[in-house]
Motif scaffolding. Structure first.
Motif, PDB file in Angstrom:
ATOM      1  N   VAL A  89     -19.844  -7.010   6.496  1.00  0.00           N
ATOM      2  CA  VAL A  89     -19.616  -8.418   6.154  1.00  0.00           C
ATOM      3  C   VAL A  89     -20.911  -9.160   6.424  1.00  0.00           C
ATOM      4  CG1 VAL A  89     -18.338 -10.532   6.687  1.00  0.00           C
ATOM      5  CG2 VAL A  89     -17.150  -8.331   6.716  1.00  0.00           C
ATOM      6  N   GLY A  90     -21.505  -9.686   5.359  1.00  0.00           N
ATOM      7  CA  GLY A  90     -22.775 -10.378   5.504  1.00  0.00           C
ATOM      8  C   GLY A  90     -22.625 -11.696   6.251  1.00  0.00           C
ATOM      9  N   TRP A  91     -23.761 -12.277   6.598  1.00  0.00           N
ATOM     10  CA  TRP A  91     -23.760 -13.488   7.416  1.00  0.00           C
ATOM     11  C   TRP A  91     -22.958 -14.611   6.769  1.00  0.00           C
ATOM     12  CZ3 TRP A  91     -24.960 -13.418  12.273  1.00  0.00           C
ATOM     13  CH2 TRP A  91     -25.910 -12.510  12.755  1.00  0.00           C
ATOM     14  N   ARG A  92     -22.075 -15.203   7.562  1.00  0.00           N
ATOM     15  CA  ARG A  92     -21.279 -16.348   7.148  1.00  0.00           C
ATOM     16  C   ARG A  92     -21.328 -17.390   8.267  1.00  0.00           C
ATOM     17  NH1 ARG A  92     -17.060 -14.666   3.296  1.00  0.00           N
ATOM     18  NH2 ARG A  92     -16.211 -16.739   3.694  1.00  0.00           N
ATOM     19  N   ARG A  93     -21.386 -18.643   7.885  1.00  0.00           N
ATOM     20  CA  ARG A  93     -21.302 -19.710   8.888  1.00  0.00           C
ATOM     21  C   ARG A  93     -19.839 -20.107   9.058  1.00  0.00           C
ATOM     22  NH1 ARG A  93     -24.954 -23.835  10.739  1.00  0.00           N
ATOM     23  NH2 ARG A  93     -26.369 -23.554   8.982  1.00  0.00           N
ATOM     24  N   ILE A  94     -19.367 -20.090  10.290  1.00  0.00           N
ATOM     25  CA  ILE A  94     -18.006 -20.536  10.600  1.00  0.00           C
ATOM     26  C   ILE A  94     -18.108 -21.887  11.290  1.00  0.00           C
ATOM     27  CG2 ILE A  94     -15.893 -20.040  11.891  1.00  0.00           C
ATOM     28  CD1 ILE A  94     -16.443 -17.086  11.499  1.00  0.00           C
ATOM     29  N   ALA A  95     -17.814 -22.931  10.535  1.00  0.00           N
ATOM     30  CA  ALA A  95     -17.890 -24.297  11.056  1.00  0.00           C
ATOM     31  C   ALA A  95     -16.567 -25.033  10.872  1.00  0.00           C
ATOM     32  CB  ALA A  95     -19.008 -25.069  10.362  1.00  0.00           C
ATOM     33  N   SER A  96     -15.543 -24.331  10.361  1.00  0.00           N
ATOM     34  CA  SER A  96     -14.238 -24.947  10.142  1.00  0.00           C
ATOM     35  C   SER A  96     -13.166 -23.865  10.171  1.00  0.00           C
ATOM     36  CB  SER A  96     -14.199 -25.658   8.786  1.00  0.00           C
ATOM     37  OG  SER A  96     -14.280 -24.710   7.732  1.00  0.00           O
ATOM     38  N   ARG A  97     -11.923 -24.280  10.228  1.00  0.00           N
ATOM     39  CA  ARG A  97     -10.804 -23.335  10.185  1.00  0.00           C
ATOM     40  C   ARG A  97     -10.819 -22.559   8.875  1.00  0.00           C
ATOM     41  NH1 ARG A  97      -5.443 -23.268   8.429  1.00  0.00           N
ATOM     42  NH2 ARG A  97      -3.988 -22.143   9.816  1.00  0.00           N
TER      43      ARG A  97
END
Length: 278
Positions: free
Chosen positions: A108-116
């Protein structure tokens, strides 16, 4: 074709040199130039934490165990406490997942988690991760891959980098000295390495003896010299390292999801000021 203005070529060359120096793809935002309303686009904000979840998928991990691991990671990402920790900092949390056996790959490549919504989208991607084939448990190869290709691909900088390593066996394809060299290189890249050994009674009570087919050894006993020990102690000696590093055990694959939820909260919140084992 319209000619390129002399000044533009120089500006582009300087920008590309800056991209190479920083190593972060976010600097490509500098190439975008002004937005439609004339304002210059701002580079993406840095993340508080970059979390690499690194999962053992070697031969000891059968299909049911693989599903338990993927579901455990997905459930952790969907947990309200984990989401609060991941989104509670400016810039959120960068998330990536690596699976490893004979080789390591970015599942799984880089993802930003900033919300639900971001967290649930990452969980959905984890759930559809295909099974990677592999016989051996090549931890050193995983360290090398994370250092050489996963961390340099981070889309923005992060204040902290955490590599979360889970598995049910010890490295059986890397010379011990080379394993330490690869771990040292990953630490030098700015990472903290935390461990989550999965303890399966009757299978990995004793590891490294060289005369047993313990999980991760494949069909043959390891040809490498390894001390006779237990998996938790081996993780303490050969995996866990760096500022605030800690180890948290899972009591079998059925306990993986519970342990990982707790581990994510500690890692992302920075609640582990020193080495701790649980």
């Amino acid at each position: 074709m319209r000619p390129i203005r002399p000044g533009l070529r120089g500006d582009l060359a300087r920008t590309l040199r800056r991209v190479v120096r920083t190593g972060f793809a976010a600097t490509t935002a500098l190439l975008i130039g002004p937005t439609a309303d004339g304002a210059r686009a701002e580079p993406a904000a840095a993340a508080a934490v970059a979390l690499v979840v690194s999962v053992d998928v070697s031969q000891s991990v059968d299909d049911s165990r693989f599903v338990l691991q993927m579901e455990g990671i997905a459930e952790a990402l969907e947990d309200p406490g984990v989401i609060a920790a991941m989104t509670g900092h400016p810039g959120g949390t960068l998330f990536a997942m690596v699976t490893w056996a004979d080789r390591a790959g970015l599942a799984v490549g880089w993802r930003r988690i900033a919300s639900r919504a971001d967290a649930f989208a990452a969980a959905a991607q984890v759930r559809v991760t295909p099974r990677q084939s592999g016989e051996f448990t090549c931890l050193g190869q995983m360290f090398r891959t994370v250092t050489a290709s996963v961390l340099p691909a981070m889309p923005v900088p992060a204040e902290r980098i955490v590599v979360d390593v889970s598995g049910d066996g010890i490295d059986n394809c890397t010379d011990p000295e080379n394993l330490e060299t690869e771990r040292t290189a990953l630490l030098a890249a700015g990472a903290t390495i935390n461990g989550l050994p999965i303890l399966v009674p009757g299978e990995n009570d004793v590891v490294g003896a060289g005369a047993y087919r313990a999980p991760g050894y494949g069909l043959r006993a390891t040809p490498l010299p390894q001390e006779r020990t237990d998996l938790t102690q081996w993780y303490r000696s050969h995996v866990v390292a760096g500022p605030g590093a800690f180890l948290l055990k899972a009591a079998g694959y059925g306990d993986f999801s519970r342990a990982l939820r707790r581990k994510f909260v500690i890692e992302v919140s920075g609640l582990a000021p020193g080495r701790r084992d649980e």
